[in-house]
Design an enzyme around this catalytic site. Structure first.
Site, PDB file in Angstrom:
ATOM      1  N   ASP A  15      45.650  36.548  36.323  1.00 33.45           N
ATOM      2  CA  ASP A  15      44.929  35.300  35.692  1.00 33.45           C
ATOM      3  C   ASP A  15      45.254  34.113  36.738  1.00 33.45           C
ATOM      4  OD1 ASP A  15      44.558  32.838  34.096  1.00 33.45           O
ATOM      5  OD2 ASP A  15      44.637  33.880  32.369  1.00 33.45           O
ATOM      6  N   HIS A  47      33.242  36.282  33.817  1.00 30.57           N
ATOM      7  CA  HIS A  47      33.977  35.071  33.845  1.00 30.57           C
ATOM      8  C   HIS A  47      34.275  34.708  35.264  1.00 30.57           C
ATOM      9  CE1 HIS A  47      37.016  32.208  32.262  1.00 30.57           C
ATOM     10  NE2 HIS A  47      37.874  32.514  33.120  1.00 30.57           N
TER      11      HIS A  47
END
Length: 243
Positions: free
Chosen positions: A87, A158
């Protein structure tokens, strides 16, 4: 607008279509972001800071989380969220020209300051766990093992929807902290940028409209803050803005 309320581009973020914002995790006038290598130090610092603020402020919310930013050899790594995904791989490198353009406000009085959006994002880990590894990777747009971008990438992935090339060059610098309360798990998401209106809002609007992860994530808290410029010895915090 610029002025006493903040620099250009600062303001609240409207609720998005997929948001389910709760008052107990939203808004506020003053934010303290406290980090430490282990929980005892951070808990002590938070307790002292909240106590010192009692004459002029009361606590609206507190969000605690953790992030592992080093590997087993002590080297800095990007870290993973509770979906198991790397992330923040797309972040600009701190100290680079791209980082400076992304994060620091350019207005003279606010130079050296930035803006912060805090989002509490609940994650449906049980439903996510039913996906195959390939389905998870395609939803994020990155390989699970090292976070490398998939090529080709699904249109709703994403990483694809959030990419600056899809948003007129708009980008942010993101940090996060994983949280789990037993009843709920997710990510306390921190977005730093020079302008909320010109950077965060376009990216978040695109994600709200097309991000595949919307099926497993829900923003339940949102708040915006200005981070005052730093100061030299003998000066004081915010002197260029408040002085």
């Amino acid at each position: 607008a610029a002025g006493a309320t903040g620099p250009w581009g600062f303001g609240p973020v409207r609720a998005m279509r997929h948001d389910r914002l709760e008052e107990r995790w939203s808004d506020g006038d003053l934010v303290l972001v406290v980090g430490a290598p282990e929980g005892t130090s951070s808990a002590h610092a938070v307790r002292q800071l909240v106590r010192d603020a009692e004459p002029f402020a009361h606590q609206r919310w507190r969000q605690a989380g953790s992030w592992n930013g080093v590997d087993r050899d002590g080297r800095r790594v990007t870290g993973r969220n509770l979906f198991g995904q790397v992330d923040g791989t797309g972040n600009p490198e701190p100290g680079s020209d791209l980082f400076d353009r992304t994060v620091w406000i350019g207005e003279p009085a606010w130079a050296g300051g930035t803006s912060l959006v805090v989002r509490r994002i609940a994650m449906d880990l049980d439903r996510w766990a039913t996906l195959t590894r390939g389905e998870q990777e395609r939803a994020v747009g990155r390989r699970l093992d090292d976070g490398a971008r998939l090529d080709p990438m699904a249109r709703r992935a994403h990483a694809h929807v959030a990419h600056p090339s899809r948003n007129g060059g708009a980008r942010i610098f993101r940090k996060g902290a994983n949280y789990s309360t037993g009843a709920e798990s997710g990510l306390v998401f921190l977005s730093f940028q020079a302008s909320i209106a010109d950077q965060f809002v376009p990216v978040q609007t695109a994600l709200d409209g097309a991000d595949a992860l919307n099926e497993w994530t829900t923003a339940i808290g949102s708040a915006t803050f200005v981070v005052l410029p730093g100061f030299e010895e003998g000066d004081w915090l915010g002197s260029t803005v408040l002085g």
